[in-house]
Write an enzyme that holds these catalytic residues in place. Structure first.
Site, PDB file in Angstrom:
ATOM      1  N   HIS A 158      -2.538  15.692  -5.524  1.00  0.00           N
ATOM      2  CA  HIS A 158      -3.048  16.002  -4.184  1.00  0.00           C
ATOM      3  C   HIS A 158      -3.919  17.245  -4.053  1.00  0.00           C
ATOM      4  O   HIS A 158      -4.576  17.407  -3.030  1.00  0.00           O
ATOM      5  CB  HIS A 158      -1.872  16.109  -3.209  1.00  0.00           C
ATOM      6  CG  HIS A 158      -1.064  14.861  -3.136  1.00  0.00           C
ATOM      7  ND1 HIS A 158      -1.557  13.695  -2.594  1.00  0.00           N
ATOM      8  CD2 HIS A 158       0.190  14.583  -3.578  1.00  0.00           C
ATOM      9  CE1 HIS A 158      -0.636  12.754  -2.686  1.00  0.00           C
ATOM     10  NE2 HIS A 158       0.432  13.267  -3.286  1.00  0.00           N
ATOM     11  N   HIS A 193       5.819  16.416  -2.146  1.00  0.00           N
ATOM     12  CA  HIS A 193       5.412  15.082  -1.684  1.00  0.00           C
ATOM     13  C   HIS A 193       4.453  15.223  -0.508  1.00  0.00           C
ATOM     14  O   HIS A 193       4.693  16.017   0.398  1.00  0.00           O
ATOM     15  CB  HIS A 193       6.650  14.276  -1.260  1.00  0.00           C
ATOM     16  CG  HIS A 193       6.338  12.989  -0.580  1.00  0.00           C
ATOM     17  ND1 HIS A 193       5.821  11.896  -1.242  1.00  0.00           N
ATOM     18  CD2 HIS A 193       6.448  12.617   0.712  1.00  0.00           C
ATOM     19  CE1 HIS A 193       5.636  10.910  -0.382  1.00  0.00           C
ATOM     20  NE2 HIS A 193       6.013  11.327   0.816  1.00  0.00           N
TER      21      HIS A 193
END
EC number: 4.6.1.18
Length: 152
Positions: free
Chosen positions: A40, A147
Site C-alpha cells: 500500500h 491492513h
C-alpha cells in the site's frame, strides 16, 4: 517395525519441508506491517500520471503472482504520516473488529481495480487517483498499520 516406518516418514517430511521452505516467496517471511508497506505505500512524488501505473505497481509489488488481486490502494504520503493514523480516531473495521483508525485529513491515494475482462496472467488494472480519508487497521506496541480497510 512400525516405529521405524514412522521415524522414516517423519524424517522424510522434515527433509521435504526443508526443501520447500526456502523456495517460498518474500511474502511468507513478511511481518503484517511489512506486507502493508509493500502492498500500500508508494511515497514517491505526487499522483502517478501513467495510465499503466497500476499494472506496473501490482506486478512489481508481487500482487499478480499466481492470480490477479482484484483491488488495491496505494497511498502517496510519507510512511510516518500513515503510521500516525494509528493514534487518530478509532472506528469499526469492515470485518467488525475495533482496531481500525480513520485519518483526520485526506491523503493522496491511487485505486487499482482489475478490469472485468482481465484474466491471469495478463492482469490489467484501471488507475484512479483521488484524495480521501483512509481507514487502516493497526496492531502491535507501538501500533503500526497492518491492513488497508477502506477510503472515504
Amino acid at each position: 517395525m512400525g516405529l521405524e516406518k514412522s521415524l522414516f516418514l517423519f524424517s522424510l517430511l522434515v527433509l521435504v519441508l526443508g526443501w520447500v521452505q526456502p523456495s517460498l516467496g518474500v511474502e511468507s517471511r513478511e511481518t503484517p506491517a511489512q506486507k502493508f508497506e509493500r502492498q500500500h505505500m508508494d511515497e514517491e512524488g505526487p499522483f502517478p500520471s501513467s495510465p499503466t501505473y497500476c499494472n506496473e505497481m501490482m506486478k512489481s509489488r508481487g500482487m499478480t503472482s499466481g492470480w490477479c488481486k482484484s483491488m488495491n490502494t496505494f497511498v502517496h504520503e510519507p510512511l510516518a504520516t500513515v503510521q500516525a493514523i494509528c493514534s487518530q480516531g478509532q472506528v469499526t473495521c469492515k470485518n467488525g473488529r475495533n482496531n481500525c483508525h480513520k485519518s483526520s485529513s485526506t491523503l493522496r491515494i491511487t485505486d487499482c481495480r482489475l478490469k472485468g475482462s482481465s484474466k491471469y496472467p495478463n492482469c490489467d488494472y484501471t488507475t484512479t487517483n483521488s484524495q480521501k480519508h483512509i481507514i487502516i487497521a493497526c496492531e502491535g506496541n507501538p501500533l503500526v498499520p497492518v491492513h488497508f480497510d477502506d477510503s472515504v
